[in-house]
Design an enzyme around this catalytic site. Structure first.
Site, PDB file in Angstrom:
ATOM      1  N   HIS A   1       0.813  -1.265   0.047  1.00  0.00           N
ATOM      2  CA  HIS A   1      -0.165   0.075  -0.158  1.00  0.00           C
ATOM      3  C   HIS A   1       0.938   1.199  -0.125  1.00  0.00           C
ATOM      4  CE1 HIS A   1       1.031  -0.643   4.390  1.00  0.00           C
ATOM      5  NE2 HIS A   1       0.872   0.742   4.317  1.00  0.00           N
TER       6      HIS A   1
ATOM      7  N   THR B   1       2.291   4.873  -4.168  1.00  0.00           N
ATOM      8  CA  THR B   1       3.547   4.736  -5.307  1.00  0.00           C
ATOM      9  C   THR B   1       4.396   3.826  -5.045  1.00  0.00           C
ATOM     10  OG1 THR B   1       4.081   6.963  -4.114  1.00  0.00           O
ATOM     11  CG2 THR B   1       3.154   7.365  -6.147  1.00  0.00           C
ATOM     12  N   ARG B   2       4.926   3.232  -6.038  1.00  0.00           N
ATOM     13  CA  ARG B   2       6.122   2.301  -5.848  1.00  0.00           C
ATOM     14  C   ARG B   2       7.075   2.829  -7.159  1.00  0.00           C
ATOM     15  NH1 ARG B   2       4.693   1.577  -1.477  1.00  0.00           N
ATOM     16  NH2 ARG B   2       4.033  -0.470  -0.474  1.00  0.00           N
TER      17      ARG B   2
ATOM     18  N   LYS C   1       6.613  12.590  -1.733  1.00  0.00           N
ATOM     19  CA  LYS C   1       6.680  11.501  -0.653  1.00  0.00           C
ATOM     20  C   LYS C   1       8.183  11.103  -0.616  1.00  0.00           C
ATOM     21  CE  LYS C   1       5.655   6.727  -1.279  1.00  0.00           C
ATOM     22  NZ  LYS C   1       4.828   5.479  -1.463  1.00  0.00           N
TER      23      LYS C   1
ATOM     24  N   HIS D   1      15.503   4.037   3.007  1.00  0.00           N
ATOM     25  CA  HIS D   1      15.095   2.743   2.194  1.00  0.00           C
ATOM     26  C   HIS D   1      16.446   1.785   2.924  1.00  0.00           C
ATOM     27  CE1 HIS D   1      14.521  -0.039  -1.189  1.00  0.00           C
ATOM     28  NE2 HIS D   1      15.813  -0.090  -1.386  1.00  0.00           N
TER      29      HIS D   1
ATOM     30  N   CYS E   1       4.962   1.004   6.585  1.00  0.00           N
ATOM     31  CA  CYS E   1       4.774  -0.082   5.934  1.00  0.00           C
ATOM     32  C   CYS E   1       5.660  -1.221   6.124  1.00  0.00           C
ATOM     33  CB  CYS E   1       4.895   0.431   4.530  1.00  0.00           C
ATOM     34  SG  CYS E   1       4.508  -0.659   3.193  1.00  0.00           S
TER      35      CYS E   1
ATOM     36  N   LYS F   1       7.871  -3.826  -8.272  1.00  0.00           N
ATOM     37  CA  LYS F   1       8.075  -3.475  -9.533  1.00  0.00           C
ATOM     38  C   LYS F   1       8.066  -4.692 -10.179  1.00  0.00           C
ATOM     39  CE  LYS F   1      11.887  -1.577  -8.471  1.00  0.00           C
ATOM     40  NZ  LYS F   1      12.124  -2.034  -7.255  1.00  0.00           N
TER      41      LYS F   1
HETATM   42  C1  LIG Z   1       7.224   1.650   2.464  1.00  0.00           C
HETATM   43  C2  LIG Z   1       7.604   0.810   1.324  1.00  0.00           C
HETATM   44  C3  LIG Z   1       8.047   1.132  -0.046  1.00  0.00           C
HETATM   45  C4  LIG Z   1       8.307   0.385  -1.060  1.00  0.00           C
HETATM   46  N1  LIG Z   1       8.905   0.741  -2.201  1.00  0.00           N
HETATM   47  C5  LIG Z   1       8.799   0.179  -3.237  1.00  0.00           C
HETATM   48  C6  LIG Z   1       9.332   0.633  -4.321  1.00  0.00           C
HETATM   49  O1  LIG Z   1       9.194   2.009  -4.611  1.00  0.00           O
HETATM   50  N2  LIG Z   1       9.758  -0.357  -5.517  1.00  0.00           N
HETATM   51  C7  LIG Z   1       9.364  -1.617  -5.449  1.00  0.00           C
HETATM   52  O2  LIG Z   1       9.618  -2.204  -6.432  1.00  0.00           O
HETATM   53  N3  LIG Z   1       9.025  -2.099  -4.257  1.00  0.00           N
HETATM   54  C8  LIG Z   1       8.939  -1.400  -3.155  1.00  0.00           C
HETATM   55  N4  LIG Z   1       8.641  -1.834  -1.909  1.00  0.00           N
HETATM   56  C9  LIG Z   1       8.424  -3.348  -1.626  1.00  0.00           C
HETATM   57  C10 LIG Z   1       7.308  -3.908  -2.409  1.00  0.00           C
HETATM   58  O3  LIG Z   1       6.109  -3.031  -1.799  1.00  0.00           O
HETATM   59  C11 LIG Z   1       7.039  -5.194  -1.859  1.00  0.00           C
HETATM   60  O4  LIG Z   1       7.919  -6.056  -2.248  1.00  0.00           O
HETATM   61  C12 LIG Z   1       5.611  -6.192  -2.155  1.00  0.00           C
HETATM   62  O5  LIG Z   1       4.478  -5.134  -1.781  1.00  0.00           O
HETATM   63  C13 LIG Z   1       5.773  -7.230  -1.304  1.00  0.00           C
HETATM   64  O6  LIG Z   1       4.434  -7.869  -1.672  1.00  0.00           O
HETATM   65  P1  LIG Z   1       3.882  -9.255  -0.971  1.00  0.00           P
HETATM   66  O7  LIG Z   1       2.881  -9.716  -1.556  1.00  0.00           O
HETATM   67  O8  LIG Z   1       5.090 -10.155  -0.739  1.00  0.00           O
HETATM   68  O9  LIG Z   1       3.729  -8.690   0.481  1.00  0.00           O
HETATM   69  P2  LIG Z   1       1.980  -8.053   0.813  1.00  0.00           P
HETATM   70  O10 LIG Z   1       1.643  -7.200  -0.184  1.00  0.00           O
HETATM   71  O11 LIG Z   1       2.308  -7.646   2.394  1.00  0.00           O
HETATM   72  O12 LIG Z   1       1.351  -9.277   0.795  1.00  0.00           O
HETATM   73  C14 LIG Z   1       1.160 -10.324   1.706  1.00  0.00           C
HETATM   74  C15 LIG Z   1      -0.285 -10.727   2.066  1.00  0.00           C
HETATM   75  O13 LIG Z   1      -0.369 -11.908   2.792  1.00  0.00           O
HETATM   76  C16 LIG Z   1      -1.612 -11.828   3.857  1.00  0.00           C
HETATM   77  N5  LIG Z   1      -1.326 -12.961   4.710  1.00  0.00           N
HETATM   78  C17 LIG Z   1      -0.334 -13.049   5.611  1.00  0.00           C
HETATM   79  N6  LIG Z   1      -0.486 -14.069   6.421  1.00  0.00           N
HETATM   80  C18 LIG Z   1      -1.872 -14.670   5.928  1.00  0.00           C
HETATM   81  C19 LIG Z   1      -2.469 -15.745   6.387  1.00  0.00           C
HETATM   82  N7  LIG Z   1      -1.938 -16.443   7.661  1.00  0.00           N
HETATM   83  N8  LIG Z   1      -3.687 -16.191   5.503  1.00  0.00           N
HETATM   84  C20 LIG Z   1      -3.900 -15.519   4.520  1.00  0.00           C
HETATM   85  N9  LIG Z   1      -3.256 -14.185   4.306  1.00  0.00           N
HETATM   86  C21 LIG Z   1      -2.083 -13.985   4.864  1.00  0.00           C
HETATM   87  C22 LIG Z   1      -1.444 -10.402   4.245  1.00  0.00           C
HETATM   88  O14 LIG Z   1      -2.727  -9.844   4.571  1.00  0.00           O
HETATM   89  C23 LIG Z   1      -0.978  -9.715   2.900  1.00  0.00           C
HETATM   90  O15 LIG Z   1      -2.239  -9.324   2.050  1.00  0.00           O
HETATM   91  C24 LIG Z   1       8.330  -1.014  -0.782  1.00  0.00           C
HETATM   92  C25 LIG Z   1       7.762  -1.555   0.334  1.00  0.00           C
HETATM   93  C26 LIG Z   1       7.462  -0.586   1.442  1.00  0.00           C
HETATM   94  C27 LIG Z   1       6.945  -1.384   2.690  1.00  0.00           C
END
Ligand SMILES: Cc1cc2nc3c(=O)[nH]c(=O)nc-3n(C[C@H](O)[C@H](O)[C@H](O)COP(=O)(O)OP(=O)(O)OC[C@H]3O[C@@H](n4cnc5c(N)ncnc54)[C@H](O)[C@@H]3O)c2cc1C
Length: 401
Positions: free
Chosen positions: A45, A48-49, A262, A266, A310, A343
């Site tokens: 969330h 922006t990314r 924003k 990092h 986040c 990304k």
């Molecule tokens: C502040 C911030 C800035 C960032 N900036 C960048 C950027 O500029 N560019 C970039 O490329 N990347 C960036 N990133 C990294 C990127 O956002 C993450 O790599 C990516 O969002 C990870 O996605 P995910 O699906 O692994 O995690 P998440 O989106 O957290 O998804 C995991 C999901 O699993 C669910 N879950 C967990 N446990 C359970 C369970 N037991 N049962 C059911 N559901 C469950 C959670 O509810 C969640 O929805 C940033 C991250 C942050 C925090």
């Protein structure tokens, strides 16, 4: 009797992308997420990314990001609205910094278009910028911003359109091997599938305790500031900027309508768990971030519009974990974060789908779990030992001019 071919646990960026690719390929997909769509408890969330191509973390990421660009454009087509905004990207620091050296190495290895500007040239080209005389800026056009909430919504909408069943506010309590399949216990009962993908982000170690020693969760603070001069940092004219200096690595996102600028750090965060993560910010933290921001973007640090927290899930070497579970090859594990995974999401969705459906396929060596079997994993390029604390901002700003 399996309820699905593949169960996807976690419908953030990675799980939703995998559900989309698998459903497109005709597999029966059942997905679970513990929270409601669009929640702000995890890592996907914040409006922006950054998406970039000349990849300082390692040139090995460039083929994957090239594939992601293609798939993002395809997703935009199907979704019927833009998800990406091209702004260009600037990577700023002394020539010997990890950021500048790594970006140039990737650009030169893969023949990526880029410009290397000395401090004077960079400030002439981008008058909003301030650089120290011994710093340079690498500029690339193939870079911009992604709307993460819309992107995750697009993955889920497209997955459902291809027949996937996605259940939100249904936490998975545990999973187990069940014959040649996988059984998943949820708050809504028990479900069986032939294979599973666990993309639970910061909660991954809760579902796969074997990974606990490899993963650390960081709370990251991003603040939206109102620029002192309206539109001076407008994303239509100003590229995003990553900069590295003695205070750390920071990311600055140019102004989008109603969002201000924003900004956040990092390369460092507050260790926590998803449950213990501090979701508020202190005045001191915000002041420190503003001090770091105005060193390079002097007119950007006006009043606070809002801030967000986040979660980064950091691996020991800050590269992703995308691999089969060592004891259950039909369970695919995904920790594609370490602060830089978003990304790649559609291309990682494809990688997860390949691993889940083709026993012969294997992940890139950079993402394999076996790399941690060696005694001391390769030290992450991102945190040289001698970072000065940003609280010393006062002196840094004067030194910086
Ligand atoms: C502040 C911030 C800035 C960032 N900036 C960048 C950027 O500029 N560019 C970039 O490329 N990347 C960036 N990133 C990294 C990127 O956002 C993450 O790599 C990516 O969002 C990870 O996605 P995910 O699906 O692994 O995690 P998440 O989106 O957290 O998804 C995991 C999901 O699993 C669910 N879950 C967990 N446990 C359970 C369970 N037991 N049962 C059911 N559901 C469950 C959670 O509810 C969640 O929805 C940033 C991250 C942050 C925090």
């Amino acid at each position: 009797m399996s309820a699905a071919d593949i169960i996807v646990i976690g419908l953030g960026a990675m799980g939703s992308a995998a559900a989309w690719v698998l459903a497109q390929r005709g597999y029966r997909v059942l997905g679970f997420d513990r929270f409601a769509p669009g929640h702000d408890r995890g890592s996907s969330h914040g409006k922006t990314r950054i998406i970039r191509t000349a990849y300082y973390e390692s040139p090995e990421y460039v083929p994957l990001i090239r594939r992601a660009w293609t798939l993002w454009r395809e997703l935009e087509e199907r979704y019927g609205r833009p998800l990406l905004r091209m702004t260009g990207g600037l990577y700023i620091g002394r020539p010997d910094t990890v950021l500048v050296q790594g970006t140039l190495a990737s650009a030169r290895t893969h023949g990526l278009a880029h410009e290397l500007l000395d401090a004077e040239a960079a400030m002439r080209r981008f008058p909003v910028l301030r650089l120290a005389p011994d710093q340079v800026a690498v500029y690339e056009e193939a870079a911009g911003l992604i709307d993460p909430e819309a992107a995750v919504h697009a993955f889920q909408e497209q997955a459902r359109a291809c027949g996937a069943e996605l259940r939100h506010t249904v936490p998975v309590e545990r999973w187990s091997i069940d014959g040649d399949g996988i059984r998943v216990e949820t708050s809504e009962g028990s479900f069986r599938a032939d294979r599973a993908i666990i993309a639970a982000g910061a909660w991954l170690a809760e579902l796969v305790p074997e990974l606990r020693r490899l993963l650390t969760v960081w709370r990251i603070l991003h603040v939206h500031f109102e620029p002192l001069v309206p539109q001076r940092y407008d994303a239509a004219r100003v590229p995003f900027a990553l900069w590295e200096d003695e205070f750390g690595i920071y990311s600055a996102f140019p102004e989008l309508p109603g969002q201000g600028v924003k900004f956040g750090r990092h390369d460092s965060g507050e260790p926590c768990t998803p449950e213990t993560a501090r979701r508020t910010a202190t005045e001191e933290e915000i002041v420190t971030l503003r001090e770091q921001l105005v060193r390079y973007w002097p007119d950007a640090g006006g009043r606070v519009l809002w801030y967000l927290t986040c979660l980064y899930t950091m691996t020991l070497d800050h590269h992703f974990v995308i691999d089969r579970h060592p004891a259950a090859p039909n369970v695919i594990l995904c920790s594609a974060c370490s602060g830089h995974g978003f990304k790649f999401a559609p291309a990682i969705g494809e990688l997860l789908a390949d691993l889940a459906t083709d026993p012969q396929s294997s992940p890139p060596a950079l993402f394999q779990l076996t790399r941690f079997e060696q005694s001391e994993p390769a030290r992450s390029p991102r945190r040289p030992p001698d970072r000065r604390s940003p609280d010393a901002g006062q002196s840094a700003r004067s030194a910086h001019g």
